[in-house]
Design a protein around this motif. Structure first.
Motif, PDB file in Angstrom:
ATOM      1  N   GLN A 386       0.843  -1.185   0.000  1.00 52.27           N
ATOM      2  CA  GLN A 386       0.000   0.000   0.000  1.00 52.27           C
ATOM      3  C   GLN A 386       0.881   1.238   0.000  1.00 52.27           C
ATOM      4  O   GLN A 386       1.779   1.368   0.825  1.00 52.27           O
ATOM      5  CB  GLN A 386      -0.897   0.012   1.237  1.00 52.27           C
ATOM      6  CG  GLN A 386      -1.724   1.273   1.385  1.00 52.27           C
ATOM      7  CD  GLN A 386      -2.568   1.256   2.637  1.00 52.27           C
ATOM      8  OE1 GLN A 386      -3.577   0.573   2.709  1.00 52.27           O
ATOM      9  NE2 GLN A 386      -2.152   2.008   3.648  1.00 52.27           N
ATOM     10  N   LYS A 421      -7.963  -7.830   5.508  1.00 49.97           N
ATOM     11  CA  LYS A 421      -9.148  -7.826   4.656  1.00 49.97           C
ATOM     12  C   LYS A 421      -9.017  -8.983   3.659  1.00 49.97           C
ATOM     13  O   LYS A 421      -7.917  -9.327   3.239  1.00 49.97           O
ATOM     14  CB  LYS A 421      -9.282  -6.526   3.854  1.00 49.97           C
ATOM     15  CG  LYS A 421      -9.127  -5.249   4.665  1.00 49.97           C
ATOM     16  CD  LYS A 421     -10.333  -4.959   5.518  1.00 49.97           C
ATOM     17  CE  LYS A 421     -10.142  -3.631   6.249  1.00 49.97           C
ATOM     18  NZ  LYS A 421     -11.279  -3.335   7.149  1.00 49.97           N
ATOM     19  N   CYS A 451      -8.404   8.907  -0.850  1.00 51.06           N
ATOM     20  CA  CYS A 451      -8.629   7.561  -0.311  1.00 51.06           C
ATOM     21  C   CYS A 451      -7.870   6.547  -1.160  1.00 51.06           C
ATOM     22  O   CYS A 451      -7.832   6.652  -2.385  1.00 51.06           O
ATOM     23  CB  CYS A 451     -10.115   7.214  -0.240  1.00 51.06           C
ATOM     24  SG  CYS A 451     -10.985   7.168  -1.813  1.00 51.06           S
ATOM     25  N   HIS A 467     -12.223  -0.220  -1.869  1.00 48.67           N
ATOM     26  CA  HIS A 467     -11.724   0.725  -0.864  1.00 48.67           C
ATOM     27  C   HIS A 467     -11.501  -0.060   0.431  1.00 48.67           C
ATOM     28  O   HIS A 467     -12.412  -0.212   1.238  1.00 48.67           O
ATOM     29  CB  HIS A 467     -12.733   1.852  -0.642  1.00 48.67           C
ATOM     30  CG  HIS A 467     -12.236   2.930   0.272  1.00 48.67           C
ATOM     31  ND1 HIS A 467     -13.074   3.834   0.891  1.00 48.67           N
ATOM     32  CD2 HIS A 467     -10.973   3.252   0.683  1.00 48.67           C
ATOM     33  CE1 HIS A 467     -12.362   4.653   1.637  1.00 48.67           C
ATOM     34  NE2 HIS A 467     -11.094   4.322   1.527  1.00 48.67           N
ATOM     35  N   ARG A 469      -9.985   0.392   3.308  1.00 45.50           N
ATOM     36  CA  ARG A 469     -10.136   0.986   4.636  1.00 45.50           C
ATOM     37  C   ARG A 469     -11.578   0.906   5.125  1.00 45.50           C
ATOM     38  O   ARG A 469     -11.838   0.652   6.298  1.00 45.50           O
ATOM     39  CB  ARG A 469      -9.668   2.440   4.611  1.00 45.50           C
ATOM     40  CG  ARG A 469      -9.786   3.135   5.959  1.00 45.50           C
ATOM     41  CD  ARG A 469      -9.198   4.527   5.945  1.00 45.50           C
ATOM     42  NE  ARG A 469      -9.333   5.163   7.239  1.00 45.50           N
ATOM     43  CZ  ARG A 469      -8.873   6.368   7.526  1.00 45.50           C
ATOM     44  NH1 ARG A 469      -8.222   7.052   6.593  1.00 45.50           N
ATOM     45  NH2 ARG A 469      -9.040   6.889   8.716  1.00 45.50           N
ATOM     46  N   ASN A 470     -12.524   1.145   4.223  1.00 44.54           N
ATOM     47  CA  ASN A 470     -13.937   1.065   4.595  1.00 44.54           C
ATOM     48  C   ASN A 470     -14.548  -0.295   4.299  1.00 44.54           C
ATOM     49  O   ASN A 470     -15.756  -0.478   4.426  1.00 44.54           O
ATOM     50  CB  ASN A 470     -14.736   2.149   3.868  1.00 44.54           C
ATOM     51  CG  ASN A 470     -14.470   3.528   4.432  1.00 44.54           C
ATOM     52  OD1 ASN A 470     -13.709   3.689   5.376  1.00 44.54           O
ATOM     53  ND2 ASN A 470     -15.088   4.538   3.848  1.00 44.54           N
TER      54      ASN A 470
END
Length: 747
Positions: A386, A421, A451, A467, A469-470
């Motif tokens: 990332q 994730k 983002c 996405h 993070r969410n």
């Protein structure tokens, strides 16, 4: 109205300072300012200004030629703006507010999008997709129509004189403005304005001195020495493959990406690490991935009779095995390499770096079918760390890495070995992924927020947008009717995505940003016709929008990817093909044209790997590009600076990677080993010997063992990735294992 002085700017700016060139934010709202009240000379000293509020004033236009290179945000709302063209000098603007300017028209909005190449947020809304449509697609249509007017009604005078050219320019511009019609009537003012600019530029381009195109005797000699053999059809490995299985992606019912809860994601697999000498095995292995058809884990060759047993997890420190002198290698001759005798480049930013010590930390099986630890068949293809934003950059590097293989994509914390994730798409097989940062507009006057997103694609030809993070898989779009082999974002224009596919095409997309409800829009900007399947895409580090290098099964090709130029077209042919000295050794049993490893080590030095060649080339992009291509074949010879010794193998698609900040090149092999090269500079002595540079260290396969000490033999390392600080190294194998190495601090 208050007079703009240095004292006022220091009072209204932040952070509080006594120097104008240190101000980041400036609020000049509600001061009743007009154009003549803005002193250009004084304001030009605000060289680090990033945000400027000029709302609720009486401005009819902006000062001309005011250059503020760091300005990203400008609020001109509630003014009396009539002319937006004076904003052209603020080329770094990303967000502009123009609400409550009653004289603003739709054409003015189009002009802003055309003039400001980085504008992405307008009046609080993401307009990046619409803006790029205006900049490229709309402009291309105008260019086509304008050229048609010229070719039908005009021509250059003979002889060319200043007086005749002035008359011709006036007549041509007026005719183009009158005859070129495109778009709705609400933007006719913009169309005429843009056509006038393009017509003048086009006419001037016709009278510029023509560049010499004939090659010199020196370039002719170079071409003769680098004569290419005609590429032949590649041999395809068929061992263990069921040829009746159709691997071509078919149209099917839409399947949503499911974001699995963290508790359902497999963590560190039940493996313990044990470094043991590598033993030879006689088992037959199939060439991994992407040869001719998309790979399929269901068609892999059988590995052996025994069934893998469930393995037990323990922790055990490991040591590094230095490479032995008897590593097999080919005999290289100095005469093979085309080299330049000038001073060799030095990697300035990392010339003081030292070799690092890495030890294995985790082995994971997080892509297993049904989360089974007995799955040693799922192949893993791509991993990437990332990226960190500027505000995060001082923390020592990213520890989150994304991996893909089988029907899933995982985000892993390298320090803990935890899968943070996991996303599954039933029926998919992911081959590639890429990180980027896009803007999320939030509405209500709130500034847009960056983002980090992931794009992933594979067998079905669809790009999934996530996405992490969410924990939201917010969309998808079809990039090809065939499988996708590679994805790559433009690191300067982060909403530009390149996709390579098995229909031998590379397409550039504008994926735009997203709003708070994750609405987005995708526009195709450019298509490149490739002669074979693209395996890797590289953009120039310093100017990623100018050229693209693509490593393919039939060679290494270069394309011009600049948009908005006079010769812009949605479909382009290659600029040139870059050839290598090893091509001269090709015969009926050896075809070295497949480039299965490619990455930049510096802004100029490229590392590349030719399938079946036991070395990695380091070559200069600038010196290679400066050569004149062969007129017929469009080929140039790579200006090779050095060779790195690598393993001898006939297994393709073992990708290399680089860590420019630490001057490292890393590539795995077909026995689970990781070959590392620390190249802080290139010495002439390494070129004069004609011998390849030895690896700094070869990290042996950290053999996982079961309870009864049955070893999991070294697999092929399909992909490797490093964070910018080289705190972690991650490798993906064709036996469903993610291996994490960690840097050991020297005592």
């Amino acid at each position: 109205m208050e007079k703009i002085t240095e004292k006022l700017l220091l009072e209204k700016g932040s952070p509080k300072t006594n120097k104008l060139d240190q101000i980041k934010t400036l609020n000049l709202s509600r001061l009743g300012l007009k154009l003549q009240d803005l002193p250009v000379k004084l304001l030009s000293r605000l060289q680090t200004l990033e945000r400027w509020d000029l709302s609720k004033n009486r401005l009819q236009e902006f000062p001309k030629n005011l250059k503020l290179p760091a300005l990203r945000y400008l609020d001109l709302s509630d003014n009396q703006i009539e002319d937006v063209t004076t904003l052209e000098s603020l080329s770094s603007l990303e967000e502009v507010k123009m609400e409550d300017n009653i004289y603003m028209t739709v054409s003015d909005n189009y002009k802003l999008m055309s003039l400001l190449p980085n504008l992405r947020i307008y009046n609080g809304k993401d307009i990046s997709t619409a803006a790029n449509h205006v900049r490229y697609v709309y402009t291309e249509n105008l260019m086509t129509r304008m050229i048609a007017v010229w070719e039908k009604n005009f021509g250059l005078p003979d002889p060319i004189t200043a007086e005749k050219m002035a008359t011709l320019e006036t007549d041509f511009v007026n005719a183009a403005k009158q005859q070129v019609k495109f778009g709705p009537s609400s933007v006719s003012d913009f169309t005429k304005w843009k056509v006038e600019i393009m017509a003048r530029e086009y006419l001037h381009s016709l009278t510029e001195p023509k560049k010499e195109t004939e090659g010199s005797s020196e370039s002719t000699t170079t071409k003769e020495n680098c004569e290419l053999l005609t590429p032949r059809k590649r041999k395809q490995s068929t061992s263990g493959v069921d040829t009746n299985i159709n691997l071509t992606p078919r149209k099917r019912l839409h399947t949503e990406v499911s974001a699995s809860p963290v508790k359902d994601s497999p963590r560190k697999s039940s493996l313990r690490l044990k470094l043991q000498p590598q033993t030879q095995t006689n088992s037959i292995r199939m060439s991994p991935c992407k040869s001719g058809q998309p790979p399929s884990t269901s068609t892999r060759a059988k590995r052996g009779a025994e069934t893998p047993r469930k393995l037990q997890q323990t922790k055990e420190d490991t040591t590094h095995i230095k490479q032995k002198d008897n590593v097999s290698r080919k005999d290289f001759k100095a005469t093979e390499l085309k080299r330049d005798g000038d001073v060799l480049p030095t990697i300035k930013s990392c010339s003081q770096t030292k070799p690092v010590s890495l030890k294995p930390l985790h082995v994971l099986q997080c892509h297993s079918k049904q989360d089974s630890s007995e799955d040693f068949s799922t192949q893993l293809w791509t991993c990437a760390f990332q990226p960190l934003s500027d505000s995060e950059g001082n923390g020592g590097g990213s520890r989150l890495v994304a991996t893909c293989g089988g029907d899933s994509l995982c985000v892993i914390d390298c320090e803990t070995g935890m899968v943070m994730k996991k996303y599954k798409v039933p029926g998919e097989e992911f081959f590639s992924l890429a990180w980027s940062t896009v803007l999320m507009s939030r509405g209500g006057g709130a500034p847009a927020q960056p983002c980090k997103i992931l794009a992933a694609g594979g067998k079905r030809g669809l790009v999934k947008l996530i996405h992490p993070r969410n924990n939201v898989a917010y969309g998808e779009f079809r990039a090809s009717r065939k499988a996708l082999s590679v994805l790559r974002f433009n690191h300067h224009r982060e909403n530009f995505l390149f996709t390579g596919s098995y229909d031998n095409k590379i397409v550039m997309w504008d994926i735009g940003g997203v709003d708070s409800n994750y609405n987005f829009k995708v526009v195709q900007l450019l298509m490149l016709e490739i002669g074979a399947t693209p395996l890797h895409i590289c953009l120039l580090p310093a100017s990623p929008s100018s050229h693209l290098l693509t490593a393919c099964e039939d060679g290494l090709h270069c394309f011009n990817t600049q948009l908005g130029t006079n010769n812009t077209t949605k479909s382009r042919q290659k600029d040139m093909e870059i050839t290598f000295p090893i091509y001269e050794k090709e015969d009926k049993d050896h075809d070295y044209h497949t480039i299965d490893g490619l990455n930049f080590l510096t802004d100029d030095i490229v590392a590349s790997k030719n399938y079946m060649h036991g070395s990695i080339y380091l070559w200069s992009w600038s010196r290679t590009k400066s050569q004149r291509p062969n007129k017929k074949s469009r080929t140039v010879c790579a200006v090779v600076l050095a060779e790195l010794q690598w393993t001898n193998t006939e297994i393709p698609y073992l990708a290399l990677n680089t860590c420019p900040g630490q001057a490292y090149i890393v590539c795995g092999d077909d026995k689970g080993r990781i070959w590392t090269y620390h190249i802080p500079n290139l010495h002439k002595s390494s070129l004069q010997t004609g011998k390849p540079i030895l690896p700094t260290e070869v990290l042996e396969w950290p053999t996982p063992v079961s309870k009864d000490l049955n070893k999991v033999e070294g697999p092929s390392i399909n992909s490797v990735a490093m964070d910018p600080e080289l705190q972690y190294l991650v490798a993906l194998s064709d036996k469903n294992m993610v291996i994490v190495w960690k840097r050991e601090d020297s005592s």
